[in-house]
Enzyme design. Structure first.
Site, PDB file in Angstrom:
ATOM      1  N   CYS A   1      74.232  19.595 -14.505  1.00  0.00           N
ATOM      2  CA  CYS A   1      73.696  20.392 -13.398  1.00  0.00           C
ATOM      3  C   CYS A   1      73.034  21.677 -13.915  1.00  0.00           C
ATOM      4  CB  CYS A   1      74.810  20.802 -12.441  1.00  0.00           C
ATOM      5  SG  CYS A   1      75.502  19.467 -11.469  1.00  0.00           S
TER       6      CYS A   1
ATOM      7  N   ASN B   1      68.677  21.229 -13.926  1.00  0.00           N
ATOM      8  CA  ASN B   1      69.429  19.992 -14.097  1.00  0.00           C
ATOM      9  C   ASN B   1      68.704  19.087 -15.087  1.00  0.00           C
ATOM     10  OD1 ASN B   1      67.534  19.746 -11.946  1.00  0.00           O
ATOM     11  ND2 ASN B   1      68.607  17.997 -11.077  1.00  0.00           N
TER      12      ASN B   1
ATOM     13  N   CYS C   1      78.169  21.930  -7.180  1.00  0.00           N
ATOM     14  CA  CYS C   1      79.147  20.832  -7.123  1.00  0.00           C
ATOM     15  C   CYS C   1      80.514  21.336  -7.589  1.00  0.00           C
ATOM     16  CB  CYS C   1      78.680  19.652  -7.975  1.00  0.00           C
ATOM     17  SG  CYS C   1      78.975  19.856  -9.740  1.00  0.00           S
TER      18      CYS C   1
ATOM     19  N   GLU D   1      68.903  15.200 -16.125  1.00  0.00           N
ATOM     20  CA  GLU D   1      69.500  13.898 -15.810  1.00  0.00           C
ATOM     21  C   GLU D   1      69.445  12.961 -17.014  1.00  0.00           C
ATOM     22  OE1 GLU D   1      67.765  12.551 -12.103  1.00  0.00           O
ATOM     23  OE2 GLU D   1      68.944  14.048 -11.009  1.00  0.00           O
TER      24      GLU D   1
ATOM     25  N   CYS E   1      80.823  22.318 -11.323  1.00  0.00           N
ATOM     26  CA  CYS E   1      80.198  23.613 -11.647  1.00  0.00           C
ATOM     27  C   CYS E   1      81.038  24.778 -11.135  1.00  0.00           C
ATOM     28  CB  CYS E   1      78.786  23.682 -11.080  1.00  0.00           C
ATOM     29  SG  CYS E   1      77.635  22.611 -11.976  1.00  0.00           S
TER      30      CYS E   1
ATOM     31  N   GLU F   1      73.460  24.722 -12.917  1.00  0.00           N
ATOM     32  CA  GLU F   1      74.401  25.839 -13.063  1.00  0.00           C
ATOM     33  C   GLU F   1      75.105  25.786 -14.413  1.00  0.00           C
ATOM     34  OE1 GLU F   1      74.035  23.683 -10.627  1.00  0.00           O
ATOM     35  OE2 GLU F   1      74.716  24.453  -8.701  1.00  0.00           O
TER      36      GLU F   1
HETATM   37  N1  THU Z   1      72.625  19.139  -9.070  1.00  0.00           N
HETATM   38  C1  THU Z   1      72.584  20.369  -9.674  1.00  0.00           C
HETATM   39  O1  THU Z   1      71.936  20.547 -10.712  1.00  0.00           O
HETATM   40  N2  THU Z   1      73.260  21.385  -9.098  1.00  0.00           N
HETATM   41  C2  THU Z   1      73.882  21.316  -7.895  1.00  0.00           C
HETATM   42  O2  THU Z   1      74.384  22.320  -7.419  1.00  0.00           O
HETATM   43  C3  THU Z   1      73.936  20.047  -7.171  1.00  0.00           C
HETATM   44  C4  THU Z   1      73.405  18.866  -7.884  1.00  0.00           C
HETATM   45  C5  THU Z   1      71.824  18.056  -9.643  1.00  0.00           C
HETATM   46  C6  THU Z   1      72.563  17.003 -10.394  1.00  0.00           C
HETATM   47  C7  THU Z   1      71.606  15.835 -10.274  1.00  0.00           C
HETATM   48  O3  THU Z   1      70.637  15.924 -11.303  1.00  0.00           O
HETATM   49  C8  THU Z   1      70.910  16.041  -8.942  1.00  0.00           C
HETATM   50  O4  THU Z   1      71.123  17.395  -8.611  1.00  0.00           O
HETATM   51  C9  THU Z   1      71.407  15.145  -7.831  1.00  0.00           C
HETATM   52  O5  THU Z   1      72.780  15.173  -7.763  1.00  0.00           O
END
Ligand code: THU
Length: 138
Positions: free
Chosen positions: A54, A43, A92, A45, A95, A56
């Site tokens: 994310c 991920n 999520c 941010e 994704c 994925e």
């Molecule tokens: N996140 C992911 O990278 N993948 C997931 O399956 C769930 C959430 C990340 C997005 C964000 O950077 C952090 O987790 C909190 O939501």
């Protein structure tokens, strides 16, 4: 080591590169392409929160940008930074929909792992039932 364990190890490696200064929730993914190549993602941010990507999608977009569009499985690991044990981190909704674009719902496997020995395997259709995909626009 079975193929799930290899993918999980690579997802754990990918998680180390997660950029998550805001949520502190670090996620790693490893995507197995049909041609046996594995694409990693974490991920990433952003100070403008919705610009976050994310793990994925990072892996899928990396693969597609390298010319791969057929996938077999993805392993996902995630949890709060600094907390010893990981949690099962389900993808999520966005994704899941991105997976739907490139993956067969009844075949593509989604591996949610806490470790190489503690994991659960789902088919995309279980996590995204009655979905909308490319065939609907054909
Ligand atoms: N996140 C992911 O990278 N993948 C997931 O399956 C769930 C959430 C990340 C997005 C964000 O950077 C952090 O987790 C909190 O939501």
């Amino acid at each position: 080591m079975n193929r799930y364990e290899t993918l999980i190890e690579m997802a754990l490696e990918a998680r180390k590169l997660a950029y998550a200064p805001y949520s502190k929730f670090k996620v790693g993914a490893a995507l197995l392409a049909k041609n046996t190549m594995i694409y990693k993602g974490c991920n990433v941010e952003n100070a403008s929160y919705p610009a976050t990507n994310c793990a994925e999608r990072t892996a899928i977009f990396s693969a597609v940008s390298e010319g791969q569009k057929e996938f077999v499985a993805i392993a996902i690991v995630g949890g709060k930074d600094g907390v010893g044990e990981l949690e099962f981190c389900a993808p999520c909704g966005i994704c899941r929909q991105v997976m739907r674009e490139f993956c067969k719902p009844d075949k593509f496997e989604i591996i949610l792992a806490k470790s190489t020995t503690d994991y659960k395997v789902y088919k995309l259709e279980e996590l995204l039932p009655m979905s909308f995909g490319p065939e609907n626009l054909a």
